[in-house]
Design an enzyme around this catalytic site. Structure first.
Site, mmCIF file in Angstrom:
data_model
loop_
_atom_site.group_PDB
_atom_site.id
_atom_site.type_symbol
_atom_site.label_atom_id
_atom_site.label_comp_id
_atom_site.label_asym_id
_atom_site.label_seq_id
_atom_site.Cartn_x
_atom_site.Cartn_y
_atom_site.Cartn_z
ATOM 1 N N THR A 46 -34.530 -12.247 -0.487
ATOM 2 C CA THR A 46 -33.093 -12.264 -0.239
ATOM 3 C C THR A 46 -32.808 -12.121 1.259
ATOM 4 O OG1 THR A 46 -32.689 -11.286 -2.404
ATOM 5 C CG2 THR A 46 -30.917 -11.128 -0.803
ATOM 6 N N ARG A 69 -28.297 -4.757 1.859
ATOM 7 C CA ARG A 69 -28.775 -4.337 0.547
ATOM 8 C C ARG A 69 -28.984 -2.830 0.606
ATOM 9 N NH1 ARG A 69 -32.932 -6.831 -3.673
ATOM 10 N NH2 ARG A 69 -31.137 -8.207 -3.673
ATOM 11 N N HIS A 116 -24.751 -8.329 -7.068
ATOM 12 C CA HIS A 116 -25.543 -9.163 -6.167
ATOM 13 C C HIS A 116 -24.845 -10.528 -6.145
ATOM 14 C CE1 HIS A 116 -28.678 -10.842 -3.924
ATOM 15 N NE2 HIS A 116 -29.632 -10.963 -4.819
#
Lengths: 322, 322, 322
Positions: free
Chosen positions: C71, C122, C150
């Site tokens: 990610t 995150r 997310h």
């Protein structure tokens, strides 16, 4: 600090930033003017675009042998905002050749060969940055060497005072918390001792009182100081309150942390209107969040100032104007 | 190495750099000429500015599944100096999907989808880079795969010899230290075996002597070699001394490391005047620091050459000229 | 989501991306159109050069308090491809002030002071991104907050369906695997419930069946759904198959993972010709590699789409067009 290093059998002198003490008041003023310039331009998009190209084609190596996310991000952001290319490592100690027994000198001689424009480095050993500077042609900026120096922190502290009071002299500065082990108190005291008519007030508990070496250089510079246990009285006199954590790990008896060491709305009520409250951050509970909205709470501005001071230093080193 | 991979059901051939052996002498010469170009331009600020834009808009992904600060920084610096954008991870093994059981092929197919111009990768598994190349349209550069290959190290070693002697043939090259487990000795031997009239001398202790596979390819290429225990006699004959660490962890009895395996001023006294001393670094105590100032000590230059060789490789892969 | 934060005693409204739910179908369409633009331009070198300058002089801070290589790389690649400067940390939890007891609010107020154009973050705590947004003038993009949201994953999932079927309505979507703990299933269901005439089929084992909250919002939106144990029958009806891992760690008796939960060539034989098979990746053995070459296997395209969706989001936030 211009340091003579022997590089490729040739003697060269380069600007390295190793200690807050190396700067004269004239140099500090130059740094602050440049920080003002970057602060101003950073507040508008056209200003940001303008400064984003001035050091294109230059590279910063940000080499942290000990992790420190905030300091690293601040240096790297400063570089990127000036258009520099960035090469970074966030925990070189674990992953690098130093774990195999390589000397600091070898490590930096190799890095010096990569042709960076500036190396900003944090290291776990006191004196590491100076040892690096002794073998590097590349300008070294000390981003903290163990319990040693952290010059950009002191400069951003001084810059924050300067932005609030317009001067670094004739100020009453209260230092509270861990005065013995905290790197910030020693370094800022040294800078303040270069200016006239400052008066320092130290508040702490017996185990964490200010060291004799600090008292020594204050005395020899003619800077007056006092030690007190009365938080309320000290705050009342302060132009600047510099608060730090009382770290429980340094105390024989952690329960001896006195309650009065938490700044809160009630405690700061009698402070001067133009006084400022500083803190190197992170804070845990030594400043109550109810202080945050007080206009005298300067600690978030102080952190942001770190960016402009670092931009100024990178810029002045690159243009060899310091 | 052009490797056929099946990507999106289409057959494509791309340049991947997986092994030092894949290069012909003509390709090696091309790489060295380009490295010379970057070395020259890196020595002046206008030169640096010029090269800093040639690959703007291109991106390098530097994906280290096993940490290696120096190799990573060298690749990333090369990319940034060429104007490339950089996306980096310094320890993908710990933090990535591979810990959840994902195959190397899956990992790289996904990364391939991000559209990088080059992926430089180090991995802990032998053959990982080749497996990646088999599924990637993006050119892969192997930055070390376990005990397998590390082609850019061999190329920078060869480049360093070339810069000192002007040739890669007709040389007497002494290899000392760990000849059994060290990746560098095998790879450089392979490159030297492509050139005429080289003579290799191997010095080690019984447990760490050179492997039969090396002797095999040397014999089949017509490269002569000998094994000896006499350090002093070998150094005297050498055009190149390539020294490495005797790693105690590979020895049944660590106390068997002979003292003569530390190069020092006294020991190198009788070396030829134009010989060079190389070492992949880090060194611990197998080369005494009193050797560093000797003009024949080439190990720091060697490390710096890694930057130019990597710039050359990135550039040649991007421009599809290799 | 425009969130009111109090910054420097001034009230400001900024776009933050905190949850997939915040987007209306009109906004989703805008994001997809922009993603199409970046996908198209990324396929040619002139196109890539063109987009590589549009956000020069802007900076993304990519702040991962919990590691997630894929990610993070995807966000950072998106930023670099748009010409943004990048400041990154891959594991801020370990190395940062948060370990010293700093609040999320303090951490982000300080980062907000560094003047980034966007912060992608995150965090291991549910709600962290929303707490950050509440104190930041800088737009925050939630790249995952614990077991919370997310949003960019859901958008790339939806984009992949849209690219294959040309619509997000009137689709039969089969969800298989871990429907209870998987963040992706909940979020994509929510997006699909905003469109008409979708029918969802849930396949799982008793311990990992879909939660009542999902059934609740599907019912209230008028989206029909069913639960079944028959994999073969469900696959036959599907326009989209969204497969996920059955994570052994959530099962009282790991041996209860039924064999039928591995998709393979034989099992997908009777799927519609224009159906697609999706998976958030990494996969372990819940999809057999023999499926990879089937044109209906969309999971690698899906991962690649993440890049374009993130480019679109960065671009739309920067240009304040969302």
């Amino acid at each position: 600090m211009r340091i003579a290093g022997i590089i490729n059998n040739e003697r060269r002198e380069r600007m390295h930033i190793l200690s807050a003490e190396q700067f004269s008041p004239a140099q500090i003023e130059k740094i602050f003017k440049r920080a003002d310039y970057f602060k101003k331009n950073s507040s508008t998009l056209p200003g940001r675009k303008k400064i984003s190209t001035i050091h294109q084609g230059r590279q910063l190596a940000s080499l942290f042998f000990q992790p420190s996310t905030r300091t690293r991000l601040s240096f790297e952001t400063a570089a990127v905002k000036l258009g520099m290319g960035l090469i970074s490592t966030e925990n070189a100690r674990e992953n690098s050749s130093s774990t195999k027994g390589e000397s600091i000198e070898d490590t930096f001689r190799i890095l010096d060969g990569y042709g960076y424009d500036i190396i900003a480095t944090r290291h776990f050993e006191v004196g590491a940055a100076a040892r690096a500077a002794a073998v590097c042609e590349t300008p070294i900026i000390n981003a903290g060497d163990g319990k040693g120096e952290h010059p950009t922190q002191s400069l951003l502290d001084a810059y924050t005072i300067y932005k609030s009071h317009g001067r670094l002299q004739g100020l009453t500065v209260v230092f509270g918390g861990d005065l013995r082990y905290g790197r910030t108190v020693r370094s800022l005291s040294r800078i303040l001792s270069k200016y006239k008519n400052n008066h320092l007030i130290f508040i702490s508990i017996p185990e964490l009182q200010v060291n004799d070496d600090i008292k020594g250089f204050l005395a020899s510079s003619g800077t007056t100081f006092e030690e007190t246990a009365s938080v309320a009285a000290a705050l009342k006199k302060a132009d600047v309150v510099y608060w730090t954590r009382l770290q429980a790990e340094y105390l024989a008896n952690p329960s001896t942390i006195p309650k009065g060491f938490t700044l809160n709305k009630r405690l700061i009520k009698n402070m001067k209107e133009d006084a400022i409250i500083m803190h190197p951050l992170p804070r845990v509970d030594e400043i109550d969040p109810d202080v945050d909205d007080d206009p005298r709470a300067a600690y978030f501005r102080q952190a942001a100032n770190g960016l402009y001071v670092r931009m100024a230093l990178l810029d002045l080193v690159l243009s060899e104007k310091l």
